[in-house]
Write a protein that holds these residues in place. Structure first.
Motif, PDB file in Angstrom:
ATOM      1  N   MET A 111       0.864  -1.229   0.028  1.00  0.00           N
ATOM      2  CA  MET A 111      -0.099  -0.084  -0.050  1.00  0.00           C
ATOM      3  C   MET A 111       0.889   1.049   0.008  1.00  0.00           C
ATOM      4  SD  MET A 111      -1.486   2.741   1.749  1.00  0.00           S
ATOM      5  CE  MET A 111      -1.299   2.430   3.513  1.00  0.00           C
ATOM      6  N   THR A 112       0.339   2.165  -0.740  1.00  0.00           N
ATOM      7  CA  THR A 112       1.340   3.493  -0.832  1.00  0.00           C
ATOM      8  C   THR A 112       0.353   4.571  -0.718  1.00  0.00           C
ATOM      9  OG1 THR A 112       2.928   2.302  -2.415  1.00  0.00           O
ATOM     10  CG2 THR A 112       3.009   4.782  -2.300  1.00  0.00           C
ATOM     11  N   ARG A 113       0.688   5.440   0.135  1.00  0.00           N
ATOM     12  CA  ARG A 113      -0.213   6.764   0.149  1.00  0.00           C
ATOM     13  C   ARG A 113       0.007   7.838  -0.664  1.00  0.00           C
ATOM     14  NH1 ARG A 113      -3.428   7.852   5.665  1.00  0.00           N
ATOM     15  NH2 ARG A 113      -4.238   5.805   4.651  1.00  0.00           N
ATOM     16  N   TYR A 114      -0.726   8.709  -1.340  1.00  0.00           N
ATOM     17  CA  TYR A 114      -0.338   9.687  -2.258  1.00  0.00           C
ATOM     18  C   TYR A 114      -1.332  11.042  -1.815  1.00  0.00           C
ATOM     19  CZ  TYR A 114       1.315   6.159  -5.298  1.00  0.00           C
ATOM     20  OH  TYR A 114       2.096   4.810  -5.644  1.00  0.00           O
ATOM     21  N   LYS A 115      -0.491  12.016  -1.754  1.00  0.00           N
ATOM     22  CA  LYS A 115      -1.101  13.385  -1.569  1.00  0.00           C
ATOM     23  C   LYS A 115      -1.279  14.067  -3.060  1.00  0.00           C
ATOM     24  CE  LYS A 115       0.323  17.876   0.330  1.00  0.00           C
ATOM     25  NZ  LYS A 115       1.251  18.552   1.092  1.00  0.00           N
ATOM     26  N   ALA A 116      -2.471  14.753  -3.144  1.00  0.00           N
ATOM     27  CA  ALA A 116      -2.585  15.319  -4.508  1.00  0.00           C
ATOM     28  C   ALA A 116      -3.196  16.761  -4.143  1.00  0.00           C
ATOM     29  CB  ALA A 116      -3.321  14.587  -5.375  1.00  0.00           C
ATOM     30  N   ILE A 117      -2.678  17.524  -4.944  1.00  0.00           N
ATOM     31  CA  ILE A 117      -3.191  18.973  -4.915  1.00  0.00           C
ATOM     32  C   ILE A 117      -4.144  19.038  -6.223  1.00  0.00           C
ATOM     33  CG2 ILE A 117      -2.922  21.557  -5.320  1.00  0.00           C
ATOM     34  CD1 ILE A 117      -0.135  21.092  -3.662  1.00  0.00           C
ATOM     35  N   ILE A 118      -5.385  19.494  -5.947  1.00  0.00           N
ATOM     36  CA  ILE A 118      -6.297  19.381  -7.228  1.00  0.00           C
ATOM     37  C   ILE A 118      -7.136  20.809  -7.271  1.00  0.00           C
ATOM     38  CG2 ILE A 118      -6.733  17.105  -7.141  1.00  0.00           C
ATOM     39  CD1 ILE A 118      -9.423  17.613  -5.862  1.00  0.00           C
ATOM     40  N   SER A 119      -7.370  21.351  -8.421  1.00  0.00           N
ATOM     41  CA  SER A 119      -8.109  22.542  -8.559  1.00  0.00           C
ATOM     42  C   SER A 119      -9.282  22.256  -9.359  1.00  0.00           C
ATOM     43  CB  SER A 119      -7.461  23.541  -9.243  1.00  0.00           C
ATOM     44  OG  SER A 119      -6.931  23.209 -10.514  1.00  0.00           O
ATOM     45  N   TYR A 120     -10.564  22.777  -9.004  1.00  0.00           N
ATOM     46  CA  TYR A 120     -11.714  22.627  -9.586  1.00  0.00           C
ATOM     47  C   TYR A 120     -12.728  23.878  -9.751  1.00  0.00           C
ATOM     48  CZ  TYR A 120     -12.931  21.329  -4.788  1.00  0.00           C
ATOM     49  OH  TYR A 120     -13.013  21.357  -3.549  1.00  0.00           O
ATOM     50  N   ASP A 121     -13.417  23.855 -11.100  1.00  0.00           N
ATOM     51  CA  ASP A 121     -14.400  24.911 -11.200  1.00  0.00           C
ATOM     52  C   ASP A 121     -15.801  24.379 -10.305  1.00  0.00           C
ATOM     53  OD1 ASP A 121     -16.613  26.250 -12.000  1.00  0.00           O
ATOM     54  OD2 ASP A 121     -15.714  26.309 -13.991  1.00  0.00           O
ATOM     55  N   GLY A 122     -16.113  25.014  -9.345  1.00  0.00           N
ATOM     56  CA  GLY A 122     -17.430  24.131  -8.430  1.00  0.00           C
ATOM     57  C   GLY A 122     -18.611  24.690  -9.146  1.00  0.00           C
ATOM     58  N   THR A 123     -18.685  25.132 -10.167  1.00  0.00           N
ATOM     59  CA  THR A 123     -20.112  25.581 -10.827  1.00  0.00           C
ATOM     60  C   THR A 123     -21.048  24.486 -10.999  1.00  0.00           C
ATOM     61  OG1 THR A 123     -18.777  27.441 -12.038  1.00  0.00           O
ATOM     62  CG2 THR A 123     -21.069  26.961 -12.603  1.00  0.00           C
ATOM     63  N   LEU A 124     -20.377  23.223 -11.530  1.00  0.00           N
ATOM     64  CA  LEU A 124     -21.280  22.266 -11.947  1.00  0.00           C
ATOM     65  C   LEU A 124     -21.388  21.119 -10.921  1.00  0.00           C
ATOM     66  CD1 LEU A 124     -20.468  22.143 -15.846  1.00  0.00           C
ATOM     67  CD2 LEU A 124     -22.529  23.315 -14.681  1.00  0.00           C
TER      68      LEU A 124
END
Lengths: 249, 249
Positions: A1-14
């Motif tokens: 098992m490997t743990r990953y951290k991700a930074i995400i961006s999103y347009d919340g409109t929909l």
């Protein structure tokens, strides 16, 4: 098992917000579906640092998830980014310690709130800033906003009925200034945690102060009274951005 | 009969362009429907200075139209603005001479073209900038773009088969620079007229130059040869903005 951290961006409109809800389109569900495809069809659960509401955007949401094997992180980022829906982008992926937790590890969050003061508003920004086409006294808001800095009981600025018991939080930065583009103001708040609807209620109160419909002392009054009825209305979610999350070492 | 000039802005994302086309949602049709409601149900025809394509945005499109009577221009602006769809805003309305013509009166137009160079792109800008997630040499584009300034035959930068006979136009400003927001570049072009798809073809060529896939001399080559095949591809419409129109007095 490997743990990953991700930074995400999103347009919340929909989206109906970050958190999975039956029958609704959410960021969590879309990302989990994408990860499942990249994980040979096996389900993957993601944990997000902040549960943004419907219409709220993110430049720097942080999530973590586990995969059965170690992956090349740039290939994983690229695969996730290109296979996720076009209103979600994956900014970075890194391998982290197995006990890293996006939500429970101590961190500071920065939120921004964009207000379009134009008459008329900018049509390109109608989903990305909250329109406030009324006179606003920036000096008054800049004076009042300072009262939010520090460690306070923010009960008066959260939604009534919030189940969280401890409503004491620390805000280290609270500013309001011209954003750069015409008729755009940006509020910026950094702190060790924010209650449900806290940022939107603080902004709603500051706008009332700037519009001379509440005294400049109203922030202090709401903090001291812990009375939600003394704060301004909840500003709309379309102006709100989860900008950045910095974890303590 | 009173003639009015209006400055309008719109988000081109959900329009099939400015000009009325059967069965399509266009800016012209939506504004004409709104004006008809404000004109006791009588049809009103509008004339636009620029016929923007599908997906192209405007901050400063100019239109003119006639109404049977003189109106208070701020009330007219407010009525149009609030009754038009939310992706069209009416910035200003003024009364003008009966012979003013938004399209045929001499004017200079300024177009801007936004490019998102981020990897990944900004999801909030996916309808408002053209993604170009490849290496770009800004210096090379800044050198090449100067060759567009002046009076030239722009045949090589327009769509083949364009019916306009005279393809000589004058560009007085052509620049490319960082826009201010992270990973955003803005191209700006001012001139006395632009041919069909000219701006998008100039940008497509400049991006090829910036990406080292065409020599810095390619602008001159296209101008001199008048050969569309030597120019770069047509950049997507979602990065293009009709920014401002200034009429000669």
């Amino acid at each position: 098992m490997t743990r990953y951290k991700a930074i995400i961006s999103y347009d919340g409109t929909l989206f109906s917000g970050f958190q999975r809800q039956p029958g609704e389109r959410t960021v969590q569900e879309e990302l989990e579906k994408t990860l499942q495809r990249l994980n040979s069809g096996q389900p993957v659960i993601i944990f997000g640092a902040g549960r943004t509401d419907a219409g709220v955007h993110a430049y720097g949401q942080v999530i973590h998830f586990d995969l059965p094997q170690a992956r090349d992180v740039e290939k994983l980022r690229f695969g996730l980014d290109t296979q996720a829906p076009e209103d979600i982008d994956v900014v970075s992926v890194e391998q982290v310690a197995d006990d890293f937790h996006a939500r429970y590890d101590k961190h500071n969050k920065t939120y921004e709130f964009l207000v379009d003061t134009g008459r008329p508003k900018n049509p390109m920004m109608r989903h990305y800033a909250t329109a406030y086409p009324y006179p606003l006294d920036l000096d008054l808001m800049q004076e009042a906003i300072k009262d939010l800095v520090g460690t306070h009981d923010f009960t008066g600025f959260t939604a009534t009925g919030t189940s969280v018991e401890n409503k004491i939080r620390t805000i280290t930065r609270a500013t309001v200034e011209p954003e750069g583009r015409p008729n755009m103001l940006v509020f910026t708040f950094t702190g060790n945690g924010f209650l449900y609807k806290q940022v939107r209620n603080m902004v709603g109160t500051l706008l009332k102060i700037g519009n001379h419909r509440m005294p400049v002392s109203q922030i202090k009054t709401v903090l001291e009274s812990r009375d939600r009825n003394l704060a301004g209305p909840t500003a709309a979610g379309n102006g709100l951005y989860l900008k950045e999350i910095i974890y303590d070492k």
